[in-house]
Motif scaffolding. Structure first.
Motif, PDB file in Angstrom:
ATOM      1  N   SER A  79       0.846  -1.192   0.000  1.00 56.59           N
ATOM      2  CA  SER A  79       0.000   0.000   0.000  1.00 56.59           C
ATOM      3  C   SER A  79       0.881   1.241   0.000  1.00 56.59           C
ATOM      4  CB  SER A  79      -0.909   0.029   1.227  1.00 56.59           C
ATOM      5  OG  SER A  79      -1.602   1.269   1.287  1.00 56.59           O
ATOM      6  N   SER A  92      -5.624   2.817  -0.671  1.00 57.81           N
ATOM      7  CA  SER A  92      -5.142   1.455  -0.874  1.00 57.81           C
ATOM      8  C   SER A  92      -5.115   0.681   0.442  1.00 57.81           C
ATOM      9  CB  SER A  92      -3.741   1.500  -1.487  1.00 57.81           C
ATOM     10  OG  SER A  92      -3.205   0.210  -1.613  1.00 57.81           O
ATOM     11  N   ASN A 112       1.745   4.052  -4.500  1.00 55.67           N
ATOM     12  CA  ASN A 112       1.232   2.814  -5.074  1.00 55.67           C
ATOM     13  C   ASN A 112       2.067   2.329  -6.253  1.00 55.67           C
ATOM     14  OD1 ASN A 112      -0.764   2.265  -3.279  1.00 55.67           O
ATOM     15  ND2 ASN A 112      -2.477   2.764  -4.622  1.00 55.67           N
ATOM     16  N   ILE A 124      -2.117  -5.916  -4.034  1.00 53.04           N
ATOM     17  CA  ILE A 124      -2.309  -4.504  -3.728  1.00 53.04           C
ATOM     18  C   ILE A 124      -3.670  -4.056  -4.227  1.00 53.04           C
ATOM     19  CG2 ILE A 124      -1.197  -3.790  -5.877  1.00 53.04           C
ATOM     20  CD1 ILE A 124      -0.178  -1.292  -4.410  1.00 53.04           C
ATOM     21  N   SER A 147      -5.179  -1.081  -5.754  1.00 47.98           N
ATOM     22  CA  SER A 147      -4.600   0.091  -6.399  1.00 47.98           C
ATOM     23  C   SER A 147      -5.640   0.973  -7.071  1.00 47.98           C
ATOM     24  CB  SER A 147      -3.572  -0.349  -7.447  1.00 47.98           C
ATOM     25  OG  SER A 147      -3.070   0.756  -8.176  1.00 47.98           O
TER      26      SER A 147
END
Length: 329
Positions: free
Chosen positions: A165, A170, A193, A208, A210
């Motif tokens: 993150s 995120s 990110n 992740i 995003s």
């Protein structure tokens, strides 16, 4: 029959009503005169960021419509505090405004103290697009191909998976997912990110959540793979990627969004004029083309609607952060 004793009072009341009736007209006339000098649009993010690009397109369209220049000034750093504080301290006349993101409000739950009140020091002005959903991404060589794959693995061995993150949206998206499935996934922080996505692409971090803008380069290069979109609506450029509703986790609805703000105390007539000007830019071909290129959906809300939306989002995000036990900075 009227009591004649009340005639003088009635005359005074009538005069007062005339004065009051004239006041909105004068106020409206003041709004028509706005702007009559350059406007500064402050951005708490660097040149080239999504927010900066949005600001510059809107600024040009307002300038075209009014004949007054709109100067975009970038003051990145310190979690947005520098630019935000300068707008909070600016004259409340509508000539200094801020285009910021939802992190402006989320910071209230992430920091022990802020140099401004996210709501008390500002007045809502306008929005130009609907909230943009996050996309759960894994590396191209990841063994995970569906949301169920990740959920089963996370539940089977709590703490064995990791998520990257680089911003609050995120992080909160991942924390929300963890809370919904009831499993622990370890947080790996990055400065942004883009850096986190590179680590996911390299296989050093499992996943992740995003924003769309950051993921496009690595996605186009085939180095990362989308798993789910945190929305009930598909993204046009990811039409084969399921929404969280389709993936069986309908509560996983979260996105990032931007909002124009002005210093508290700015006259309502000026705020309404700014709302109108920004709302009109959304109808222009340049803004429409920009939103289409970033898979954004145009939106124009009244100031009251923005205030209600912000209140709802702050309740949701604050609850997620509190349950996650994220320590205050």
């Amino acid at each position: 029959m009227f009591d004649t004793r009340f005639i003088p009072a009635a005359r005074n009341l009538a005069a007062a009503i005339c004065v009051l009736a004239a006041m909105p007209l004068a106020h409206a006339a003041g709004a028509v005169d706005f702007p009559n000098k350059p406007i500064t649009l402050m951005v708490p993010f660097p040149v080239g960021s999504g927010t900066d690009t949005s600001a510059r397109i809107v600024a040009q369209e307002i300038s075209n419509a009014t004949g007054q220049s709109v100067m975009v000034e970038n003051k990145p750093g310190a979690s947005g505090f520098i630019a935000t504080k300068s707008v909070a301290n600016a004259p409340a006349d509508g000539y200094t405004i801020l285009l910021t993101s939802n992190t402006h409000f989320v910071n209230k739950f992430l920091f022990k103290a802020l140099p401004y009140d996210p709501t008390g020091d500002f007045a809502s002005v306008a929005v130009m697009r609907e909230p943009a959903p996050l996309v759960l991404m894994v590396g191209a060589s990841s063994p995970f191909h569906t949301l169920d794959d990740i959920t089963r693995a996370a539940k089977a061995k709590p703490g064995s998976l990791t998520f990257a993150s680089g911003n609050s949206s995120s992080r909160v998206g991942a924390e929300m997912y963890k809370q919904l499935i009831g499993a622990d996934i370890l947080y790996v922080p990055y400065k942004g990110n883009a850096e986190g996505l590179s680590e996911v692409a390299a296989g050093r971090v499992d996943m992740i959540f995003s924003d769309v803008t950051a993921l496009r380069p690595l996605l186009d290069a085939g180095k990362i793979r989308p798993i789910v979109v945190t929305s009930d609506q598909k993204l046009p450029f990811l039409k084969d990627v399921p929404t969280s509703v389709e993936a069986g986790l309908p509560e996983l609805l979260i996105g990032s969004w931007g909002v124009f703000l002005a210093p508290k105390g700015t006259p309502d007539a000026v705020l309404e004029r700014l709302n109108q000007l920004i709302g009109d830019t959304v109808k222009t071909s340049s803004v429409q083309q920009y939103l289409a290129s970033t898979d954004g959906i145009a939106s124009s809300l009244s100031r009251a609607q923005i205030d209600r939306f912000v209140a709802q989002e702050m309740t949701k995000w604050g609850s997620i952060i509190e349950k996650a036990g994220i320590p205050l900075q």
